[in-house]
Design an enzyme around this catalytic site. Structure first.
Site, mmCIF file in Angstrom:
data_model
loop_
_atom_site.group_PDB
_atom_site.id
_atom_site.type_symbol
_atom_site.label_atom_id
_atom_site.label_comp_id
_atom_site.label_asym_id
_atom_site.label_seq_id
_atom_site.Cartn_x
_atom_site.Cartn_y
_atom_site.Cartn_z
ATOM 1 N N ILE A 202 0.965 -1.031 -0.148
ATOM 2 C CA ILE A 202 -0.099 -0.184 -0.098
ATOM 3 C C ILE A 202 0.963 1.261 0.119
ATOM 4 O O ILE A 202 1.515 1.543 1.135
ATOM 5 C CB ILE A 202 -0.925 0.036 1.195
ATOM 6 N N PRO A 203 1.203 1.788 -1.259
ATOM 7 C CA PRO A 203 2.253 2.589 -1.438
ATOM 8 C C PRO A 203 2.108 4.292 -0.856
ATOM 9 O O PRO A 203 2.391 5.224 -1.833
ATOM 10 C CB PRO A 203 2.477 2.767 -2.847
ATOM 11 N N CYS A 204 2.139 4.402 0.462
ATOM 12 C CA CYS A 204 2.084 5.462 0.982
ATOM 13 C C CYS A 204 3.437 6.334 0.679
ATOM 14 O O CYS A 204 3.429 7.593 0.764
ATOM 15 C CB CYS A 204 1.792 5.458 2.479
ATOM 16 N N HIS A 205 4.389 5.679 0.332
ATOM 17 C CA HIS A 205 5.805 6.207 -0.061
ATOM 18 C C HIS A 205 5.416 7.090 -1.331
ATOM 19 O O HIS A 205 6.357 8.241 -1.480
ATOM 20 C CB HIS A 205 6.893 5.175 -0.150
ATOM 21 N N ARG A 206 4.507 7.051 -1.988
ATOM 22 C CA ARG A 206 4.355 7.552 -3.270
ATOM 23 C C ARG A 206 3.658 8.950 -3.080
ATOM 24 O O ARG A 206 3.364 9.617 -3.915
ATOM 25 C CB ARG A 206 3.425 6.780 -4.551
#
Length: 162
Positions: free
Chosen positions: A123-127
């Site tokens: 779940i790409p919260c880094h994006r």
């Protein structure tokens, strides 16, 4: 409710702890305090997630298809679902995320939900980045966020001169 299983994966940016059941993976978090030995015996319910994470970190996987089962409030689950729609190699700002959510005034609550994301990397919260491109907020550490964004080609790798 089925029995929880756990495994670990050593990545270039630290050890990931992966927890899940037959209903899906509920947690993938960096464990900075990990001192154990990484077992070769991976629980069956986590084998596919481990395989895909290895492919992401060490090969060229861009999407994940294993089953997720994050635990959170309805609000958090909605925020995490929207995060999952950000494609590999793309990023959005916190304000763009709030627009997609449908409530510009909820930007702080949305950012807080990002910070509580229990399934790092997948779940790409880094994006999600600051409006002017700054790297802000990442529970795993800004240095990891930078590494992930460089890996995905979102930001250029910085050369360090000694």
């Amino acid at each position: 409710m089925s029995l929880e299983s756990k495994t670990y994966l050593k990545t270039p940016i630290g050890v990931l702890e992966i927890i899940g059941t037959k209903e899906g993976v509920s947690s993938i978090i960096f464990k900075d305090d990990f001192e154990g030995k990484i077992s070769e015996n991976v629980p069956e319910v986590l084998q596919e997630s481990l395989k895909q994470l290895k492919e992401y970190f060490f090969e060229d996987r861009k999407e994940f298809s294993f089953k997720l089962n994050p635990k959170g409030t309805d609000f958090q689950l909605k925020v995490w679902k929207l995060l999952s729609e950000i494609s590999y190699g793309k990023s959005i700002s916190y304000s763009e995320q709030s627009e997609r959510f449908g409530d510009l005034k909820a930007i702080r609550a949305i950012a807080s939900a990002n910070g509580k994301n229990p399934i790092s990397v997948v779940i790409p919260c880094h994006r999600v980045i600051g409006k002017s491109g700054e790297l802000t907020g990442y529970a795993g550490g800004i240095w990891r966020k930078k590494w992930l964004l460089e890996k995905e080609g979102i930001i250029e790798k910085q050369m360090t001169l000694f």
